[in-house]
Design a protein around this motif. Sequence first.
Motif, PDB file in Angstrom:
ATOM      1  N   ASP A  23      -4.864  11.350  -5.299  1.00  0.00           N
ATOM      2  CA  ASP A  23      -4.292  10.494  -5.374  1.00  0.00           C
ATOM      3  C   ASP A  23      -3.470   9.976  -6.245  1.00  0.00           C
ATOM      4  O   ASP A  23      -2.483   9.080  -6.719  1.00  0.00           O
ATOM      5  CB  ASP A  23      -5.678   9.092  -6.259  1.00  0.00           C
ATOM      6  CG  ASP A  23      -6.119   9.610  -7.525  1.00  0.00           C
ATOM      7  OD1 ASP A  23      -6.002  10.730  -7.625  1.00  0.00           O
ATOM      8  OD2 ASP A  23      -7.394   8.910  -7.361  1.00  0.00           O
ATOM      9  N   PRO A  25       0.283   8.741  -8.014  1.00  0.00           N
ATOM     10  CA  PRO A  25       1.044   7.847  -7.480  1.00  0.00           C
ATOM     11  C   PRO A  25       2.232   8.351  -6.636  1.00  0.00           C
ATOM     12  O   PRO A  25       2.898   9.835  -7.135  1.00  0.00           O
ATOM     13  CB  PRO A  25       1.192   7.480  -8.797  1.00  0.00           C
ATOM     14  CG  PRO A  25       0.383   7.658  -9.337  1.00  0.00           C
ATOM     15  CD  PRO A  25       0.220   9.346  -9.039  1.00  0.00           C
ATOM     16  N   GLU A  26       2.250   8.120  -5.386  1.00  0.00           N
ATOM     17  CA  GLU A  26       3.576   8.343  -3.997  1.00  0.00           C
ATOM     18  C   GLU A  26       3.236   9.139  -4.348  1.00  0.00           C
ATOM     19  O   GLU A  26       5.218  10.309  -4.094  1.00  0.00           O
ATOM     20  CB  GLU A  26       4.718   7.920  -4.687  1.00  0.00           C
ATOM     21  CG  GLU A  26       5.246   6.132  -4.682  1.00  0.00           C
ATOM     22  CD  GLU A  26       6.036   5.393  -5.112  1.00  0.00           C
ATOM     23  OE1 GLU A  26       7.216   5.842  -4.558  1.00  0.00           O
ATOM     24  OE2 GLU A  26       5.718   4.353  -6.111  1.00  0.00           O
ATOM     25  N   GLN A  28       3.240  11.449  -1.358  1.00  0.00           N
ATOM     26  CA  GLN A  28       4.120  12.196   0.010  1.00  0.00           C
ATOM     27  C   GLN A  28       5.939  11.516  -0.411  1.00  0.00           C
ATOM     28  O   GLN A  28       6.512  12.256   0.069  1.00  0.00           O
ATOM     29  CB  GLN A  28       3.395  10.982   1.521  1.00  0.00           C
ATOM     30  CG  GLN A  28       2.051  11.210   1.144  1.00  0.00           C
ATOM     31  CD  GLN A  28       1.702  13.188   1.478  1.00  0.00           C
ATOM     32  OE1 GLN A  28       2.085  13.998   2.004  1.00  0.00           O
ATOM     33  NE2 GLN A  28       0.616  13.436   1.201  1.00  0.00           N
ATOM     34  N   LYS A  29       5.990  10.299  -0.914  1.00  0.00           N
ATOM     35  CA  LYS A  29       7.227  10.141  -0.935  1.00  0.00           C
ATOM     36  C   LYS A  29       7.754  11.235  -1.971  1.00  0.00           C
ATOM     37  O   LYS A  29       8.933  12.086  -1.660  1.00  0.00           O
ATOM     38  CB  LYS A  29       7.826   8.545  -1.987  1.00  0.00           C
ATOM     39  CG  LYS A  29       8.967   8.207  -1.916  1.00  0.00           C
ATOM     40  CD  LYS A  29       8.951   7.495  -2.857  1.00  0.00           C
ATOM     41  CE  LYS A  29      10.760   6.571  -2.981  1.00  0.00           C
ATOM     42  NZ  LYS A  29      11.457   7.588  -2.929  1.00  0.00           N
ATOM     43  N   LEU A  30       7.017  11.985  -2.874  1.00  0.00           N
ATOM     44  CA  LEU A  30       7.630  13.053  -4.083  1.00  0.00           C
ATOM     45  C   LEU A  30       7.656  14.351  -3.147  1.00  0.00           C
ATOM     46  O   LEU A  30       8.860  14.434  -3.264  1.00  0.00           O
ATOM     47  CB  LEU A  30       6.279  12.787  -4.775  1.00  0.00           C
ATOM     48  CG  LEU A  30       6.741  13.974  -5.748  1.00  0.00           C
ATOM     49  CD1 LEU A  30       8.311  13.887  -6.863  1.00  0.00           C
ATOM     50  CD2 LEU A  30       5.924  14.596  -7.252  1.00  0.00           C
ATOM     51  N   ASP A  33      11.227  13.805  -1.508  1.00  0.00           N
ATOM     52  CA  ASP A  33      12.165  13.620  -1.854  1.00  0.00           C
ATOM     53  C   ASP A  33      12.175  15.343  -2.495  1.00  0.00           C
ATOM     54  O   ASP A  33      13.677  15.386  -2.726  1.00  0.00           O
ATOM     55  CB  ASP A  33      12.093  12.653  -3.463  1.00  0.00           C
ATOM     56  CG  ASP A  33      11.749  11.242  -2.946  1.00  0.00           C
ATOM     57  OD1 ASP A  33      12.545  11.144  -1.397  1.00  0.00           O
ATOM     58  OD2 ASP A  33      11.490  10.654  -3.642  1.00  0.00           O
TER      59      ASP A  33
END
Length: 192
Positions: A23, A25-26, A28-30, A33
């Motif tokens: 969990d 934070p973000e 998958q986006k990290l 990136d």
Amino acid sequence: MILPIVAYGADVLRKTGKDISADYPELQKLIADMWETMYASNGVGLAAPQINRDIRLFVVDSQQMFANMDEEETLLYPDRPGIKQVFINAQVEELLGDDWAYNEGCLSIPKIREDIYRAEEVTIRFMDENFTEHVKTFDGITARVILHEYDHIEGKLFIDYLKPLKRKLLKGKLDDISKGKVNVDYKMMFVK
């Protein structure tokens, strides 16, 4: 999104990374990136401390190294065609084989390359991007890239393997990097 690479001299590069949970934070986006940042910087690996995050996360794409070699040269390495892998909360289980030299560089320490000795094989326990646990053994170039990135989450840099005299000779260049006196073709963040 392409993130700036943290330059040598930043405290985050000397911290031991913290384990993360699914969990985070973000996450998958990290990870996305980090892949984008690594490719934009022509890297083959990138660790979270290099983008100013003190967590145990790194990505490796050793396939790129083989893509840039001629076919005959790839035969020297048992790990071809390489891997593309996310490593979360990694822990080295075992190092095997003889240490061998390879000319390494680092996105956080641009324009400096040195021969570094590392083990032939590494067995590592890690979670992938879906938090599935793996224990795998890697060898050759792939093992080297993994060990280089693993060092980042342990607060260690490839220059730490150099003999004191060699480090002393590089001091001026390292100081320049930490002050932003280096030209690179990717985004960097410098210590002020």
